[in-house]
Scaffold this motif. Structure first.
Motif, PDB file in Angstrom:
ATOM      1  N   THR A 296     -11.823   2.075 -21.619  1.00  0.00           N
ATOM      2  CA  THR A 296     -13.050   2.899 -22.045  1.00  0.00           C
ATOM      3  C   THR A 296     -12.669   4.251 -22.221  1.00  0.00           C
ATOM      4  O   THR A 296     -11.489   4.906 -21.536  1.00  0.00           O
ATOM      5  N   ILE A 297     -13.467   5.148 -22.965  1.00  0.00           N
ATOM      6  CA  ILE A 297     -13.297   6.733 -22.813  1.00  0.00           C
ATOM      7  C   ILE A 297     -13.352   7.152 -21.789  1.00  0.00           C
ATOM      8  O   ILE A 297     -14.314   7.249 -21.096  1.00  0.00           O
ATOM      9  N   ASN A 298     -12.223   8.103 -21.182  1.00  0.00           N
ATOM     10  CA  ASN A 298     -12.408   8.773 -19.929  1.00  0.00           C
ATOM     11  C   ASN A 298     -13.231  10.251 -20.325  1.00  0.00           C
ATOM     12  O   ASN A 298     -12.630  11.069 -21.229  1.00  0.00           O
ATOM     13  N   THR A 299     -14.434  10.134 -19.903  1.00  0.00           N
ATOM     14  CA  THR A 299     -15.387  11.214 -20.477  1.00  0.00           C
ATOM     15  C   THR A 299     -15.221  12.513 -19.743  1.00  0.00           C
ATOM     16  O   THR A 299     -15.404  13.745 -20.269  1.00  0.00           O
ATOM     17  N   GLU A 300     -14.346  12.556 -18.554  1.00  0.00           N
ATOM     18  CA  GLU A 300     -14.084  13.750 -18.011  1.00  0.00           C
ATOM     19  C   GLU A 300     -12.771  14.475 -18.635  1.00  0.00           C
ATOM     20  O   GLU A 300     -12.551  15.591 -18.652  1.00  0.00           O
ATOM     21  N   LEU A 301     -11.852  13.634 -18.932  1.00  0.00           N
ATOM     22  CA  LEU A 301     -10.452  14.186 -19.351  1.00  0.00           C
ATOM     23  C   LEU A 301     -10.296  14.451 -20.891  1.00  0.00           C
ATOM     24  O   LEU A 301      -9.502  14.931 -21.460  1.00  0.00           O
ATOM     25  N   THR A 302     -11.177  13.576 -21.642  1.00  0.00           N
ATOM     26  CA  THR A 302     -10.810  13.483 -23.077  1.00  0.00           C
ATOM     27  C   THR A 302     -11.340  14.627 -23.576  1.00  0.00           C
ATOM     28  O   THR A 302     -12.454  15.342 -23.226  1.00  0.00           O
ATOM     29  N   ARG A 303     -10.557  15.441 -24.755  1.00  0.00           N
ATOM     30  CA  ARG A 303     -10.720  16.819 -24.811  1.00  0.00           C
ATOM     31  C   ARG A 303     -12.028  17.290 -25.763  1.00  0.00           C
ATOM     32  O   ARG A 303     -12.129  16.473 -26.907  1.00  0.00           O
ATOM     33  N   ASP A 304     -12.491  18.056 -25.400  1.00  0.00           N
ATOM     34  CA  ASP A 304     -13.904  18.690 -26.111  1.00  0.00           C
ATOM     35  C   ASP A 304     -13.800  20.218 -26.113  1.00  0.00           C
ATOM     36  O   ASP A 304     -14.294  20.795 -25.262  1.00  0.00           O
ATOM     37  N   THR A 305     -12.959  20.725 -27.032  1.00  0.00           N
ATOM     38  CA  THR A 305     -12.721  22.029 -26.949  1.00  0.00           C
ATOM     39  C   THR A 305     -13.951  23.143 -26.753  1.00  0.00           C
ATOM     40  O   THR A 305     -13.706  24.070 -25.899  1.00  0.00           O
ATOM     41  N   ASP A 306     -14.599  22.908 -27.701  1.00  0.00           N
ATOM     42  CA  ASP A 306     -15.752  23.802 -27.599  1.00  0.00           C
ATOM     43  C   ASP A 306     -17.064  23.509 -26.727  1.00  0.00           C
ATOM     44  O   ASP A 306     -17.983  24.200 -26.829  1.00  0.00           O
ATOM     45  N   GLY A 307     -16.805  22.483 -26.013  1.00  0.00           N
ATOM     46  CA  GLY A 307     -17.876  22.025 -24.942  1.00  0.00           C
ATOM     47  C   GLY A 307     -19.193  21.752 -25.580  1.00  0.00           C
ATOM     48  O   GLY A 307     -20.124  21.885 -24.871  1.00  0.00           O
ATOM     49  N   ASP A 308     -19.243  21.025 -26.733  1.00  0.00           N
ATOM     50  CA  ASP A 308     -20.542  20.763 -27.442  1.00  0.00           C
ATOM     51  C   ASP A 308     -21.005  19.366 -27.274  1.00  0.00           C
ATOM     52  O   ASP A 308     -21.990  18.932 -27.884  1.00  0.00           O
ATOM     53  N   GLY A 309     -20.329  18.604 -26.318  1.00  0.00           N
ATOM     54  CA  GLY A 309     -20.529  17.320 -26.198  1.00  0.00           C
ATOM     55  C   GLY A 309     -19.929  16.409 -27.038  1.00  0.00           C
ATOM     56  O   GLY A 309     -20.429  15.274 -26.906  1.00  0.00           O
ATOM     57  N   ILE A 310     -19.184  16.923 -28.122  1.00  0.00           N
ATOM     58  CA  ILE A 310     -18.575  15.952 -29.155  1.00  0.00           C
ATOM     59  C   ILE A 310     -17.305  15.979 -28.592  1.00  0.00           C
ATOM     60  O   ILE A 310     -16.763  17.318 -29.185  1.00  0.00           O
ATOM     61  N   PHE A 311     -16.677  14.850 -28.579  1.00  0.00           N
ATOM     62  CA  PHE A 311     -15.050  14.999 -28.212  1.00  0.00           C
ATOM     63  C   PHE A 311     -14.476  15.389 -29.666  1.00  0.00           C
ATOM     64  O   PHE A 311     -15.099  15.149 -30.718  1.00  0.00           O
ATOM     65  N   ASP A 312     -13.273  16.000 -29.421  1.00  0.00           N
ATOM     66  CA  ASP A 312     -12.705  16.404 -30.565  1.00  0.00           C
ATOM     67  C   ASP A 312     -12.268  15.833 -31.791  1.00  0.00           C
ATOM     68  O   ASP A 312     -12.339  15.935 -32.686  1.00  0.00           O
ATOM     69  N   TYR A 313     -12.164  14.263 -31.304  1.00  0.00           N
ATOM     70  CA  TYR A 313     -11.504  13.285 -32.143  1.00  0.00           C
ATOM     71  C   TYR A 313     -12.808  12.934 -33.267  1.00  0.00           C
ATOM     72  O   TYR A 313     -12.497  12.334 -34.008  1.00  0.00           O
ATOM     73  N   LEU A 314     -13.900  13.357 -32.700  1.00  0.00           N
ATOM     74  CA  LEU A 314     -15.373  13.162 -33.712  1.00  0.00           C
ATOM     75  C   LEU A 314     -15.841  14.290 -33.946  1.00  0.00           C
ATOM     76  O   LEU A 314     -16.850  14.273 -34.654  1.00  0.00           O
ATOM     77  N   ASP A 315     -15.249  15.720 -33.803  1.00  0.00           N
ATOM     78  CA  ASP A 315     -15.978  16.831 -33.958  1.00  0.00           C
ATOM     79  C   ASP A 315     -15.096  17.381 -35.264  1.00  0.00           C
ATOM     80  O   ASP A 315     -13.770  17.648 -35.157  1.00  0.00           O
ATOM     81  N   ASN A 316     -15.696  17.901 -36.323  1.00  0.00           N
ATOM     82  CA  ASN A 316     -14.994  18.262 -37.568  1.00  0.00           C
ATOM     83  C   ASN A 316     -14.842  19.789 -37.488  1.00  0.00           C
ATOM     84  O   ASN A 316     -14.386  20.463 -38.174  1.00  0.00           O
ATOM     85  N   ASP A 317     -15.576  20.533 -36.356  1.00  0.00           N
ATOM     86  CA  ASP A 317     -15.035  21.839 -36.029  1.00  0.00           C
ATOM     87  C   ASP A 317     -14.855  21.943 -34.595  1.00  0.00           C
ATOM     88  O   ASP A 317     -15.778  22.268 -33.807  1.00  0.00           O
ATOM     89  N   ASP A 318     -13.786  21.781 -34.358  1.00  0.00           N
ATOM     90  CA  ASP A 318     -13.285  21.485 -32.901  1.00  0.00           C
ATOM     91  C   ASP A 318     -13.474  22.716 -32.081  1.00  0.00           C
ATOM     92  O   ASP A 318     -14.024  22.706 -30.752  1.00  0.00           O
ATOM     93  N   ASP A 319     -13.442  24.029 -32.489  1.00  0.00           N
ATOM     94  CA  ASP A 319     -13.532  25.264 -31.672  1.00  0.00           C
ATOM     95  C   ASP A 319     -14.839  25.910 -31.995  1.00  0.00           C
ATOM     96  O   ASP A 319     -15.153  26.865 -31.437  1.00  0.00           O
ATOM     97  N   ASN A 320     -15.873  25.134 -32.900  1.00  0.00           N
ATOM     98  CA  ASN A 320     -17.123  25.589 -33.025  1.00  0.00           C
ATOM     99  C   ASN A 320     -17.026  27.237 -33.451  1.00  0.00           C
ATOM    100  O   ASN A 320     -18.102  27.951 -33.086  1.00  0.00           O
ATOM    101  N   ASP A 321     -16.204  27.490 -34.286  1.00  0.00           N
ATOM    102  CA  ASP A 321     -16.138  28.916 -34.878  1.00  0.00           C
ATOM    103  C   ASP A 321     -16.973  29.089 -36.313  1.00  0.00           C
ATOM    104  O   ASP A 321     -16.774  29.997 -36.729  1.00  0.00           O
ATOM    105  N   GLY A 322     -17.506  27.983 -36.612  1.00  0.00           N
ATOM    106  CA  GLY A 322     -18.298  28.033 -37.946  1.00  0.00           C
ATOM    107  C   GLY A 322     -17.230  27.701 -39.094  1.00  0.00           C
ATOM    108  O   GLY A 322     -17.877  27.501 -40.341  1.00  0.00           O
ATOM    109  N   VAL A 323     -15.967  27.464 -38.971  1.00  0.00           N
ATOM    110  CA  VAL A 323     -14.892  27.054 -39.880  1.00  0.00           C
ATOM    111  C   VAL A 323     -14.671  25.733 -39.627  1.00  0.00           C
ATOM    112  O   VAL A 323     -13.927  25.319 -38.528  1.00  0.00           O
ATOM    113  N   LEU A 324     -14.682  24.780 -40.577  1.00  0.00           N
ATOM    114  CA  LEU A 324     -14.451  23.068 -40.537  1.00  0.00           C
ATOM    115  C   LEU A 324     -12.883  23.347 -40.130  1.00  0.00           C
ATOM    116  O   LEU A 324     -12.243  24.056 -40.802  1.00  0.00           O
TER     117      LEU A 324
END
Length: 309
Positions: free
Chosen positions: A185-213
């Motif tokens: 199962t996905i380790n929710t504590e260690l799997t990367r979520d760079t911008d802390g928006d609750g969406i893991f980076d591998y499912l986030d099309n704007d990883d750093d939430n800077d407004g640029v995809l």
């Protein structure tokens, strides 16, 4: 093939028999392993050898279908139908001595052993089933990624379980910091979520939430945002993970994708077989659907495609 041979001797039909007569016999190669020749470019040759009786049964056919290929990933099992005629046939042979795979896998069969009994199919239908386990090799088991197999996060028409870039940001899922628990199962504590928006980076099309995809934070425009670093003040952080850098390009293409069909099983069924001996005086007909055999000698195949942007 004692059952098959005895059936031929006991209930063969001379050419004077009515063509409507149907004779049902049985193949006795169930305990023998289905083997395959790999030396022929355009022809498939499968065979079984029964060493106890110095006999064999072989299937030879040509098809434009890649029965060992990965397919398009949309079908768990693919079917290929072949109608036997001419050089596409099943041949039963009994020999005067032991026969080996070399007999079938040489363009010109060896002179020995000598064939003492032979029946060749004049007609018949073959169905080849190709099955296996699809995977995208992104490090996440399919059952964990999506048990339904229907989720397509980035809408590129490739389901997540086959998509090596689930969020369509041109950074492969395997590089986006996924960590699994011991039970996969996905380790929710260690799997990367760079911008802390609750969406893991591998499912986030704007990883750093800077407004640029992320897909547009590709300064060198090589369809790989993970090798771009344009911030002289933070040389260790890629642009797509750096909220302080908002440079953008207009990317208009996805990266090439590959997925895999693993543990391939080829199952061959026969039906409506019509066998004739060398001089055509003896006929055997079998209208049943019979499993000719299963072949598992091809571990995997790769399918490569580029999704439409």
């Amino acid at each position: 093939m004692k059952k098959f041979l005895s059936a031929i001797i006991a209930i063969y039909c001379l050419t004077s028999c009515d063509d409507g007569d149907i004779i049902v016999t049985s193949f006795d190669f169930e305990e023998q392993t289905l083997e395959r020749c790999t030396d022929f470019e355009s022809q498939f040759v499968f065979f079984k050898i029964n060493p106890d009786n110095n006999e064999s049964i072989a299937l030879s056919f040509t098809t434009t279908e890649d029965i060992f290929g990965a397919g398009d990933g949309m079908e768990a099992t693919r079917e290929t139908s072949i109608q036997l005629s001419g050089n596409d046939n099943i041949t039963y042979r009994r020999f005067d001595n032991t026969v080996t795979s070399d007999y079938f896998c040489n363009p010109i069969p060896p002179a020995t052993p000598i064939v003492v009994e032979e029946f060749i199919s004049a007609d018949g239908d073959i169905t080849v089933f190709t099955s296996g386990t699809y995977a995208d090799s992104d490090g996440i088991p399919s059952d964990t990624e999506d048990p339904t197999g229907l989720q397509d996060t980035d809408g590129d028409s490739i389901p997540d379980i086959l998509d090596f870039d689930d969020d369509g940001d041109n950074v492969p899922t395997a590089q986006e910091g996924v960590v699994l628990n011991d039970d996969d199962t996905i380790n929710t504590e260690l799997t990367r979520d760079t911008d802390g928006d609750g969406i893991f980076d591998y499912l986030d099309n704007d990883d750093d939430n800077d407004g640029v995809l992320t897909i547009n934070e590709d300064a060198n425009m090589d369809l790989d945002p993970s090798n771009d670093n344009s911030d002289p003040d933070n040389e260790s952080l890629d642009d797509y993970l750096n909220p302080a850098f908002t440079g953008t390009v207009n990317t208009q293409a996805f990266r090439e994708h590959s997925y895999f069909l693993n543990d391939i099983i080829i199952t061959i069924n026969t039906q409506n077989l019509d066998f004739r001996n060398q001089n055509g005086e003896e006929v055997i007909r079998d209208i049943r659907t019979v499993i000719f055999g299963e072949f598992t000698g091809t571990p995997s195949a790769t399918f490569t495609t580029t999704p439409t942007f």
